[in-house]
Design a protein around this motif. Sequence first.
Motif, PDB file in Angstrom:
ATOM      1  N   LEU A  59      14.616  21.049  50.680  1.00  0.00           N
ATOM      2  CA  LEU A  59      14.836  22.012  50.705  1.00  0.00           C
ATOM      3  C   LEU A  59      15.590  22.623  49.698  1.00  0.00           C
ATOM      4  O   LEU A  59      16.392  22.167  48.738  1.00  0.00           O
ATOM      5  CB  LEU A  59      15.289  22.972  51.774  1.00  0.00           C
ATOM      6  CG  LEU A  59      13.957  22.961  53.236  1.00  0.00           C
ATOM      7  CD1 LEU A  59      15.160  23.304  54.297  1.00  0.00           C
ATOM      8  CD2 LEU A  59      13.332  23.291  53.483  1.00  0.00           C
ATOM      9  N   LYS A  60      15.785  23.094  49.090  1.00  0.00           N
ATOM     10  CA  LYS A  60      16.612  24.409  48.006  1.00  0.00           C
ATOM     11  C   LYS A  60      17.272  26.007  48.105  1.00  0.00           C
ATOM     12  O   LYS A  60      16.502  26.617  48.603  1.00  0.00           O
ATOM     13  CB  LYS A  60      16.027  24.571  46.758  1.00  0.00           C
ATOM     14  CG  LYS A  60      16.026  23.343  45.657  1.00  0.00           C
ATOM     15  CD  LYS A  60      15.226  23.375  44.389  1.00  0.00           C
ATOM     16  CE  LYS A  60      15.216  22.099  43.573  1.00  0.00           C
ATOM     17  NZ  LYS A  60      14.922  22.654  42.279  1.00  0.00           N
ATOM     18  N   ILE A  61      18.595  25.828  48.675  1.00  0.00           N
ATOM     19  CA  ILE A  61      18.769  26.842  49.539  1.00  0.00           C
ATOM     20  C   ILE A  61      19.533  27.759  48.774  1.00  0.00           C
ATOM     21  O   ILE A  61      20.532  27.056  48.098  1.00  0.00           O
ATOM     22  CB  ILE A  61      19.215  26.513  50.705  1.00  0.00           C
ATOM     23  CG1 ILE A  61      18.528  26.129  51.918  1.00  0.00           C
ATOM     24  CG2 ILE A  61      19.968  27.353  51.573  1.00  0.00           C
ATOM     25  CD1 ILE A  61      19.385  25.137  53.065  1.00  0.00           C
ATOM     26  N   THR A  62      19.576  28.775  47.821  1.00  0.00           N
ATOM     27  CA  THR A  62      20.535  29.257  47.359  1.00  0.00           C
ATOM     28  C   THR A  62      21.067  30.129  47.795  1.00  0.00           C
ATOM     29  O   THR A  62      20.707  31.204  48.943  1.00  0.00           O
ATOM     30  CB  THR A  62      19.358  30.276  45.534  1.00  0.00           C
ATOM     31  OG1 THR A  62      18.307  29.035  45.191  1.00  0.00           O
ATOM     32  CG2 THR A  62      20.162  30.499  45.503  1.00  0.00           C
ATOM     33  N   VAL A  63      22.699  30.274  47.579  1.00  0.00           N
ATOM     34  CA  VAL A  63      23.637  31.294  48.358  1.00  0.00           C
ATOM     35  C   VAL A  63      24.606  31.701  47.279  1.00  0.00           C
ATOM     36  O   VAL A  63      24.381  31.137  45.909  1.00  0.00           O
ATOM     37  CB  VAL A  63      24.336  30.678  49.522  1.00  0.00           C
ATOM     38  CG1 VAL A  63      23.798  29.955  50.340  1.00  0.00           C
ATOM     39  CG2 VAL A  63      25.551  29.275  48.592  1.00  0.00           C
ATOM     40  N   ARG A  64      24.730  32.721  47.113  1.00  0.00           N
ATOM     41  CA  ARG A  64      25.751  33.691  46.214  1.00  0.00           C
ATOM     42  C   ARG A  64      26.824  32.582  45.894  1.00  0.00           C
ATOM     43  O   ARG A  64      27.276  32.017  47.138  1.00  0.00           O
ATOM     44  CB  ARG A  64      26.191  34.906  46.615  1.00  0.00           C
ATOM     45  CG  ARG A  64      25.417  35.367  45.783  1.00  0.00           C
ATOM     46  CD  ARG A  64      26.225  37.251  46.534  1.00  0.00           C
ATOM     47  NE  ARG A  64      26.070  38.534  46.143  1.00  0.00           N
ATOM     48  CZ  ARG A  64      23.751  39.454  46.390  1.00  0.00           C
ATOM     49  NH1 ARG A  64      24.254  38.632  47.690  1.00  0.00           N
ATOM     50  NH2 ARG A  64      23.727  39.950  46.436  1.00  0.00           N
ATOM     51  N   ALA A  65      27.604  32.525  44.592  1.00  0.00           N
ATOM     52  CA  ALA A  65      28.893  31.078  45.090  1.00  0.00           C
ATOM     53  C   ALA A  65      30.083  31.482  45.701  1.00  0.00           C
ATOM     54  O   ALA A  65      30.164  33.090  45.531  1.00  0.00           O
ATOM     55  CB  ALA A  65      28.950  31.048  42.663  1.00  0.00           C
ATOM     56  N   ALA A  66      30.781  31.181  45.668  1.00  0.00           N
ATOM     57  CA  ALA A  66      32.182  31.038  45.872  1.00  0.00           C
ATOM     58  C   ALA A  66      33.273  30.136  44.901  1.00  0.00           C
ATOM     59  O   ALA A  66      32.633  29.515  44.797  1.00  0.00           O
ATOM     60  CB  ALA A  66      32.299  31.036  47.540  1.00  0.00           C
ATOM     61  N   GLN A  67      34.900  30.435  45.425  1.00  0.00           N
ATOM     62  CA  GLN A  67      35.538  29.475  45.305  1.00  0.00           C
ATOM     63  C   GLN A  67      35.342  28.107  44.839  1.00  0.00           C
ATOM     64  O   GLN A  67      34.987  28.264  46.595  1.00  0.00           O
ATOM     65  CB  GLN A  67      36.528  30.287  44.831  1.00  0.00           C
ATOM     66  CG  GLN A  67      36.304  31.555  43.644  1.00  0.00           C
ATOM     67  CD  GLN A  67      38.161  32.144  43.130  1.00  0.00           C
ATOM     68  OE1 GLN A  67      39.024  31.943  44.581  1.00  0.00           O
ATOM     69  NE2 GLN A  67      38.160  33.237  42.610  1.00  0.00           N
ATOM     70  N   VAL A  68      35.409  27.724  44.097  1.00  0.00           N
ATOM     71  CA  VAL A  68      36.474  25.870  44.577  1.00  0.00           C
ATOM     72  C   VAL A  68      36.889  26.056  45.798  1.00  0.00           C
ATOM     73  O   VAL A  68      38.421  27.030  45.385  1.00  0.00           O
ATOM     74  CB  VAL A  68      35.952  25.047  43.609  1.00  0.00           C
ATOM     75  CG1 VAL A  68      36.737  24.100  44.397  1.00  0.00           C
ATOM     76  CG2 VAL A  68      34.982  25.091  42.354  1.00  0.00           C
ATOM     77  N   GLY A  69      37.196  25.233  46.559  1.00  0.00           N
ATOM     78  CA  GLY A  69      38.003  25.313  47.943  1.00  0.00           C
ATOM     79  C   GLY A  69      37.946  26.543  49.063  1.00  0.00           C
ATOM     80  O   GLY A  69      39.048  26.795  49.984  1.00  0.00           O
ATOM     81  N   SER A  70      37.121  27.001  48.777  1.00  0.00           N
ATOM     82  CA  SER A  70      36.062  28.609  49.631  1.00  0.00           C
ATOM     83  C   SER A  70      35.931  28.294  50.956  1.00  0.00           C
ATOM     84  O   SER A  70      35.009  27.014  50.257  1.00  0.00           O
ATOM     85  CB  SER A  70      36.511  29.283  48.821  1.00  0.00           C
ATOM     86  OG  SER A  70      35.768  30.470  50.012  1.00  0.00           O
ATOM     87  N   ASP A  71      36.107  28.321  52.310  1.00  0.00           N
ATOM     88  CA  ASP A  71      35.503  28.428  53.207  1.00  0.00           C
ATOM     89  C   ASP A  71      33.992  28.032  53.117  1.00  0.00           C
ATOM     90  O   ASP A  71      33.185  27.828  53.968  1.00  0.00           O
ATOM     91  CB  ASP A  71      36.353  28.688  54.216  1.00  0.00           C
ATOM     92  CG  ASP A  71      37.442  27.987  55.198  1.00  0.00           C
ATOM     93  OD1 ASP A  71      37.470  26.812  54.424  1.00  0.00           O
ATOM     94  OD2 ASP A  71      37.418  28.003  56.352  1.00  0.00           O
ATOM     95  N   ALA A  72      33.802  29.507  51.931  1.00  0.00           N
ATOM     96  CA  ALA A  72      32.512  30.558  52.091  1.00  0.00           C
ATOM     97  C   ALA A  72      31.510  29.444  51.240  1.00  0.00           C
ATOM     98  O   ALA A  72      30.211  29.624  50.794  1.00  0.00           O
ATOM     99  CB  ALA A  72      32.610  31.525  51.953  1.00  0.00           C
ATOM    100  N   ARG A  73      32.231  28.597  50.503  1.00  0.00           N
ATOM    101  CA  ARG A  73      31.356  27.373  49.099  1.00  0.00           C
ATOM    102  C   ARG A  73      31.217  25.982  50.377  1.00  0.00           C
ATOM    103  O   ARG A  73      31.459  24.992  50.647  1.00  0.00           O
ATOM    104  CB  ARG A  73      32.127  26.644  48.465  1.00  0.00           C
ATOM    105  CG  ARG A  73      31.774  26.112  46.974  1.00  0.00           C
ATOM    106  CD  ARG A  73      32.555  26.019  45.707  1.00  0.00           C
ATOM    107  NE  ARG A  73      31.951  25.204  44.444  1.00  0.00           N
ATOM    108  CZ  ARG A  73      31.402  26.101  43.850  1.00  0.00           C
ATOM    109  NH1 ARG A  73      31.391  27.221  43.595  1.00  0.00           N
ATOM    110  NH2 ARG A  73      30.740  25.674  42.723  1.00  0.00           N
TER     111      ARG A  73
END
Length: 112
Positions: A59-73
């Motif tokens: 699969l290719k799952i695309t999400v909005r980017a988040a900063q490196v080190g963020s829990d959302a990345r």
Amino acid sequence: MSLPILNRKLVLESAERSPDGAGGYDTSWQPLGTLWAEIKSGNGSARGENALQISRVPLKITVRAAQVGSDARPSAGQRFREGSRVYAILAVTEQDSRARYLVCHAAEEVAQ
């Protein structure tokens, strides 16, 4: 390049290991947050393993980017959950040079 359609609500999870008292460890999955995503599937394959037939779909799952080190990345080794479905994250790349979106290369495995 067209913008992705982020219409799937996924929970990003991270593995947490704890000793099992017998020299090994137990793995539990802890939710980090919810992300909206676009999921595109590739060609699937099947193989036999321990008397089970395992289907694997890349699969290719695309999400909005988040900063490196963020829990959302998202990162490799984590996973997405969508209800009872689980998508293991194998690798993460930036979609374009402006780094607005991340593409998570993932796989869903289903025992049949």
